[in-house]
Design a protein around this motif. Structure first.
Motif, mmCIF file in Angstrom:
data_model
loop_
_atom_site.group_PDB
_atom_site.id
_atom_site.type_symbol
_atom_site.label_atom_id
_atom_site.label_comp_id
_atom_site.label_asym_id
_atom_site.label_seq_id
_atom_site.Cartn_x
_atom_site.Cartn_y
_atom_site.Cartn_z
ATOM 1 N N MET A 70 0.819 -1.211 0.000
ATOM 2 C CA MET A 70 0.000 0.000 0.000
ATOM 3 C C MET A 70 0.855 1.265 0.000
ATOM 4 S SD MET A 70 -3.241 -0.663 -0.124
ATOM 5 C CE MET A 70 -4.335 0.486 0.709
ATOM 6 N N ALA A 71 2.101 1.152 0.558
ATOM 7 C CA ALA A 71 2.955 2.340 0.620
ATOM 8 C C ALA A 71 3.589 2.575 -0.746
ATOM 9 C CB ALA A 71 4.017 2.170 1.692
ATOM 10 N N GLU A 72 2.728 2.924 -1.679
ATOM 11 C CA GLU A 72 3.180 3.099 -3.061
ATOM 12 C C GLU A 72 4.108 4.310 -3.154
ATOM 13 O OE1 GLU A 72 1.267 4.096 -7.397
ATOM 14 O OE2 GLU A 72 -0.033 3.889 -5.647
ATOM 15 N N GLN A 73 5.258 4.081 -3.764
ATOM 16 C CA GLN A 73 6.216 5.165 -3.919
ATOM 17 C C GLN A 73 5.805 5.997 -5.119
ATOM 18 O OE1 GLN A 73 8.603 5.394 -1.685
ATOM 19 N NE2 GLN A 73 9.756 7.112 -2.506
ATOM 20 N N LYS A 74 5.414 7.241 -4.868
ATOM 21 C CA LYS A 74 5.017 8.099 -5.982
ATOM 22 C C LYS A 74 6.214 8.906 -6.448
ATOM 23 C CE LYS A 74 0.064 8.540 -5.802
ATOM 24 N NZ LYS A 74 -1.062 9.460 -5.674
ATOM 25 N N LYS A 75 6.475 8.840 -7.731
ATOM 26 C CA LYS A 75 7.635 9.545 -8.286
ATOM 27 C C LYS A 75 7.166 10.698 -9.152
ATOM 28 C CE LYS A 75 10.975 7.862 -10.869
ATOM 29 N NZ LYS A 75 11.636 6.808 -11.656
ATOM 30 N N LYS A 76 7.824 11.828 -9.035
ATOM 31 C CA LYS A 76 7.482 12.971 -9.879
ATOM 32 C C LYS A 76 7.913 12.675 -11.311
ATOM 33 C CE LYS A 76 6.740 16.715 -6.832
ATOM 34 N NZ LYS A 76 6.568 18.143 -6.757
ATOM 35 N N GLN A 77 7.021 12.984 -12.236
ATOM 36 C CA GLN A 77 7.316 12.747 -13.642
ATOM 37 C C GLN A 77 7.135 14.041 -14.418
ATOM 38 O OE1 GLN A 77 5.557 9.107 -15.456
ATOM 39 N NE2 GLN A 77 4.219 9.174 -13.678
ATOM 40 N N ARG A 78 7.836 14.152 -15.525
ATOM 41 C CA ARG A 78 7.652 15.268 -16.443
ATOM 42 C C ARG A 78 6.815 14.767 -17.616
ATOM 43 N NH1 ARG A 78 11.426 19.247 -15.607
ATOM 44 N NH2 ARG A 78 11.231 20.101 -17.707
ATOM 45 N N ILE A 79 5.682 15.388 -17.845
ATOM 46 C CA ILE A 79 4.813 14.963 -18.944
ATOM 47 C C ILE A 79 4.571 16.161 -19.867
ATOM 48 C CG2 ILE A 79 2.532 14.029 -19.527
ATOM 49 C CD1 ILE A 79 2.700 12.984 -16.443
ATOM 50 N N THR A 80 4.786 15.955 -21.151
ATOM 51 C CA THR A 80 4.564 17.044 -22.104
ATOM 52 C C THR A 80 3.211 16.866 -22.769
ATOM 53 O OG1 THR A 80 6.920 17.284 -22.439
ATOM 54 C CG2 THR A 80 5.509 18.264 -24.113
ATOM 55 N N VAL A 81 2.421 17.921 -22.737
ATOM 56 C CA VAL A 81 1.085 17.884 -23.342
ATOM 57 C C VAL A 81 0.961 19.040 -24.328
ATOM 58 C CG1 VAL A 81 -0.066 16.771 -21.379
ATOM 59 C CG2 VAL A 81 0.123 19.263 -21.426
ATOM 60 N N SER A 82 -0.013 18.914 -25.218
ATOM 61 C CA SER A 82 -0.256 19.972 -26.202
ATOM 62 C C SER A 82 -1.614 20.617 -25.913
ATOM 63 C CB SER A 82 -0.249 19.343 -27.592
ATOM 64 O OG SER A 82 -0.649 20.297 -28.547
ATOM 65 N N ILE A 83 -1.602 21.934 -25.746
ATOM 66 C CA ILE A 83 -2.857 22.666 -25.503
ATOM 67 C C ILE A 83 -2.917 23.846 -26.455
ATOM 68 C CG2 ILE A 83 -4.247 23.964 -23.819
ATOM 69 C CD1 ILE A 83 -2.738 22.423 -21.588
ATOM 70 N N TYR A 84 -3.943 23.875 -27.259
ATOM 71 C CA TYR A 84 -4.159 24.978 -28.194
ATOM 72 C C TYR A 84 -2.897 25.243 -29.027
ATOM 73 C CZ TYR A 84 -7.100 28.823 -29.747
ATOM 74 O OH TYR A 84 -7.899 29.662 -30.506
ATOM 75 N N GLY A 85 -2.309 24.132 -29.492
ATOM 76 C CA GLY A 85 -1.162 24.238 -30.401
ATOM 77 C C GLY A 85 0.178 24.519 -29.746
ATOM 78 N N GLN A 86 0.196 24.608 -28.407
ATOM 79 C CA GLN A 86 1.456 24.860 -27.705
ATOM 80 C C GLN A 86 1.809 23.672 -26.808
ATOM 81 O OE1 GLN A 86 3.536 27.790 -27.547
ATOM 82 N NE2 GLN A 86 2.441 28.348 -29.418
ATOM 83 N N GLN A 87 3.117 23.454 -26.626
ATOM 84 C CA GLN A 87 3.565 22.365 -25.755
ATOM 85 C C GLN A 87 3.749 22.877 -24.327
ATOM 86 O OE1 GLN A 87 4.206 19.156 -27.256
ATOM 87 N NE2 GLN A 87 3.163 20.241 -28.917
ATOM 88 N N TYR A 88 3.311 22.082 -23.365
ATOM 89 C CA TYR A 88 3.493 22.411 -21.950
ATOM 90 C C TYR A 88 4.072 21.194 -21.237
ATOM 91 C CZ TYR A 88 0.591 26.447 -22.862
ATOM 92 O OH TYR A 88 0.109 27.619 -23.377
ATOM 93 N N THR A 89 5.045 21.432 -20.372
ATOM 94 C CA THR A 89 5.592 20.337 -19.578
ATOM 95 C C THR A 89 5.068 20.467 -18.158
ATOM 96 O OG1 THR A 89 7.528 20.227 -20.968
ATOM 97 C CG2 THR A 89 7.708 19.198 -18.817
#
Lengths: 91, 91
Positions: B1-20
């Motif tokens: 249950m003690a799940e180790q949560k790791k920070k991740q970098r995710i790149t998404v596209s919104i209205y034609g622009q990339q956001y990380t």
């Protein structure tokens, strides 16, 4: 009870810019909503001072959708609870 | 249950622009959130074609806060209902 709702134009200030919102909501509500957006933008700007205003506004929207989705999940759980307790009460 | 949560970098596209986006949420969730913002911006742009991207993004945030506030009200009512039914059950 058949309250006649009239569309109103309300001008609010968000991040130093004026916006005119047209709707049936009371002005105090519209101002509260605008204030929340303004505050969120300033919070995110503090953590990311390099962001331009467009990217800041988009990331603010992303943050609010995140909050919305979490609240929605909570809402669904509450709805389940209400339905459960109701069916238990029926026995 | 003690799940180790790791920070991740995710790149998404919104209205034609990339956001990380950096966070502990699963990539599918972050992509869903980005997609909602993208869709809302396109919807509002259709109704207000003259809006520049910054004003469009701010008004999108305003719309989402409006949805959030309404959901929050629903949530409070559900919470009251759960507490009421609980106290009725105690009698």
């Amino acid at each position: 009870m058949a309250e006649q709702k009239k569309k109103q134009r309300i001008t609010v200030s968000i991040y130093g810019q004026q916006y005119t919102v047209v709707g049936e909501e009371p002005p105090t509500y519209v101002k509260d909503v605008a204030h929340i957006v303004d505050q969120k933008m300033r919070e995110i700007k503090k953590r990311n001072p390099y962001l331009d205003t467009t990217r800041l506004a988009v990331l603010t929207a992303v943050n609010i959708v995140d909050d919305y989705m979490k609240l929605k999940k909570e809402n669904e759980m509450l709805n389940e609870k209400v339905n459960e307790e109701r069916s238990t009460g029926d026995d």
